[in-house]
Design a protein around this motif. Structure first.
Motif, PDB file in Angstrom:
ATOM      1  N   CYS A  68       0.838  -1.216   0.000  1.00 42.18           N
ATOM      2  CA  CYS A  68       0.000   0.000   0.000  1.00 42.18           C
ATOM      3  C   CYS A  68       0.868   1.260   0.000  1.00 42.18           C
ATOM      4  O   CYS A  68       0.553   2.243  -0.677  1.00 42.18           O
ATOM      5  N   TYR A  69       1.956   1.215   0.759  1.00 45.74           N
ATOM      6  CA  TYR A  69       2.837   2.371   0.948  1.00 45.74           C
ATOM      7  C   TYR A  69       3.462   2.812  -0.370  1.00 45.74           C
ATOM      8  O   TYR A  69       3.703   4.005  -0.580  1.00 45.74           O
ATOM      9  N   THR A  70       3.750   1.857  -1.241  1.00 51.26           N
ATOM     10  CA  THR A  70       4.441   2.172  -2.499  1.00 51.26           C
ATOM     11  C   THR A  70       3.477   2.598  -3.611  1.00 51.26           C
ATOM     12  O   THR A  70       3.907   2.753  -4.751  1.00 51.26           O
ATOM     13  N   THR A 105       1.352   3.588  10.959  1.00 52.60           N
ATOM     14  CA  THR A 105       0.989   2.176  11.165  1.00 52.60           C
ATOM     15  C   THR A 105       2.212   1.279  11.112  1.00 52.60           C
ATOM     16  O   THR A 105       2.357   0.344  11.909  1.00 52.60           O
ATOM     17  N   GLU A 106       3.117   1.569  10.168  1.00 56.17           N
ATOM     18  CA  GLU A 106       4.343   0.776  10.059  1.00 56.17           C
ATOM     19  C   GLU A 106       5.210   0.925  11.308  1.00 56.17           C
ATOM     20  O   GLU A 106       5.805  -0.048  11.784  1.00 56.17           O
ATOM     21  N   VAL A 141      -4.634  -5.135  15.056  1.00 57.28           N
ATOM     22  CA  VAL A 141      -5.740  -4.194  14.827  1.00 57.28           C
ATOM     23  C   VAL A 141      -5.437  -2.854  15.498  1.00 57.28           C
ATOM     24  O   VAL A 141      -5.701  -1.782  14.921  1.00 57.28           O
ATOM     25  N   GLY A 142      -4.855  -2.894  16.701  1.00 57.17           N
ATOM     26  CA  GLY A 142      -4.490  -1.657  17.397  1.00 57.17           C
ATOM     27  C   GLY A 142      -3.493  -0.835  16.607  1.00 57.17           C
ATOM     28  O   GLY A 142      -3.591   0.404  16.559  1.00 57.17           O
ATOM     29  N   SER A 143      -2.527  -1.497  15.960  1.00 57.99           N
ATOM     30  CA  SER A 143      -1.536  -0.783  15.140  1.00 57.99           C
ATOM     31  C   SER A 143      -2.211  -0.070  13.970  1.00 57.99           C
ATOM     32  O   SER A 143      -1.919   1.104  13.683  1.00 57.99           O
ATOM     33  N   TRP A 144      -3.122  -0.772  13.296  1.00 60.47           N
ATOM     34  CA  TRP A 144      -3.819  -0.192  12.147  1.00 60.47           C
ATOM     35  C   TRP A 144      -4.735   0.961  12.556  1.00 60.47           C
ATOM     36  O   TRP A 144      -4.702   2.028  11.941  1.00 60.47           O
TER      37      TRP A 144
END
Length: 302
Positions: A68-70, A105-106, A141-144
């Motif tokens: 997604c990042y790229t 998020t990363e 899920v918490g990270s996202w």
């Protein structure tokens, strides 16, 4: 003399056609390798039951983030060849939010992965109890969710600024070049973004660093020389990726004023938008013996 800016012109790297073609070729090759590498990781982890442990599930999340990042790279590639390199104001704000949210998020996910490795190496007897399927779900899920909310405030504050020019000296909509274009007083905006960046990047980096330092101390207690070598090799590789990623991000965003030159700004941005997403699949998985065996098994099977 303030007028509403409806679109920005992304000026990119160079006006020299030969340089642009060379850069287009290099970035395209890296982009293709990045997408292929991360898709292979996602597919192998999904297809191989032995890799359904929390460690590889976190890795699958990381690979999905990199894919997604790229997605800003295709726009960058198109601008290297196109004569008109514009992006609408709303599209620019959407790209900025997308970039900040995925970057945050990363950071959270890398911290969680370091914590997972700390439990596996330093607390192996309690790992099965501490890192259950429910724990993995909560952490992932918490990270996202936290990453998604992290992007709201910077984008909201930048979108409310007035801009004097539409010529953006960058290859995507980033914080620093947008602030340089603003006619408004950006003192409060810069202060808020600096504090938010400091809290997110520095705290995540320190937690990750502490986790790996504790892991290294535990490795030194391993009696087997081969065991030390294998574990240390894996952890040092992970730590190298983390250091490159956080080093470039901290140098870009944890600064009270955005006075980095535009050329240096673009060069540093290339590291964490183009190079780091390629390093992650190589270091985190393709050098991993268990992953290599799983990949070989799937290839033979199909």
């Amino acid at each position: 003399n303030v007028t509403a800016v409806l679109e920005f012109r992304l000026l990119g790297f160079s006006s020299n056609p030969h340089c642009q073609i060379l850069l287009f070729t290099v970035v395209l090759v890296i982009y293709i390798l990045t997408i292929l590498g991360n898709i292979i990781i996602i597919s192998v982890v999904a297809l191989e039951p032995r890799l359904h442990s929390p460690m590889y599930k976190f890795l699958k999340n990381l690979s999905f983030i990199e894919v997604c990042y790229t997605t800003i790279i295709p726009k960058m590639l198109a601008n290297l060849l196109a004569k008109r390199t514009s992006i609408s104001f709303s599209g620019c704000m959407a790209q900025l939010y997308y970039f900040i949210s995925l970057g945050a998020t990363e950071c959270y996910l890398l911290t969680v992965m370091a914590y997972d490795r700390y439990l596996a190496v330093c607390e192996p007897l309690h790992y099965g109890v501490a890192m259950t399927a429910e724990s993995y779900t909560h952490l992932a899920v918490g990270s996202w969710v936290t990453g998604v909310f992290t992007g709201f405030l910077p984008c909201l504050m930048i979108s409310r600024l007035h801009f004097c020019s539409y010529n953006l000296l960058h290859f995507f909509c980033d914080i620093s070049p947008l602030l340089k274009l603003s006619c408004s007083d950006t003192t409060v905006t810069e202060a808020v973004i600096f504090i938010l960046s400091l809290l997110v990047l520095s705290s995540c980096f320190l937690l990750t660093l502490v986790s790996y330092l504790l892991i290294i101390l535990s490795i030194l207690k391993i009696p087997s020389a081969s065991g030390k070598r294998i574990t240390f090799s894996t952890c040092s590789s992970h730590l190298m990726v983390v250091t490159i990623y956080y080093g470039t991000m901290i140098s870009m965003y944890v600064r009270p004023t955005y006075n980095l030159s535009s050329e240096l700004n673009k060069a540093v941005s290339v590291l964490y938008t183009v190079v780091t997403p390629l390093l992650n699949p190589v270091i985190y998985s393709l050098r991993n013996k268990a992953f290599q065996k799983a990949l070989e098994k799937i290839v033979i099977r199909h």
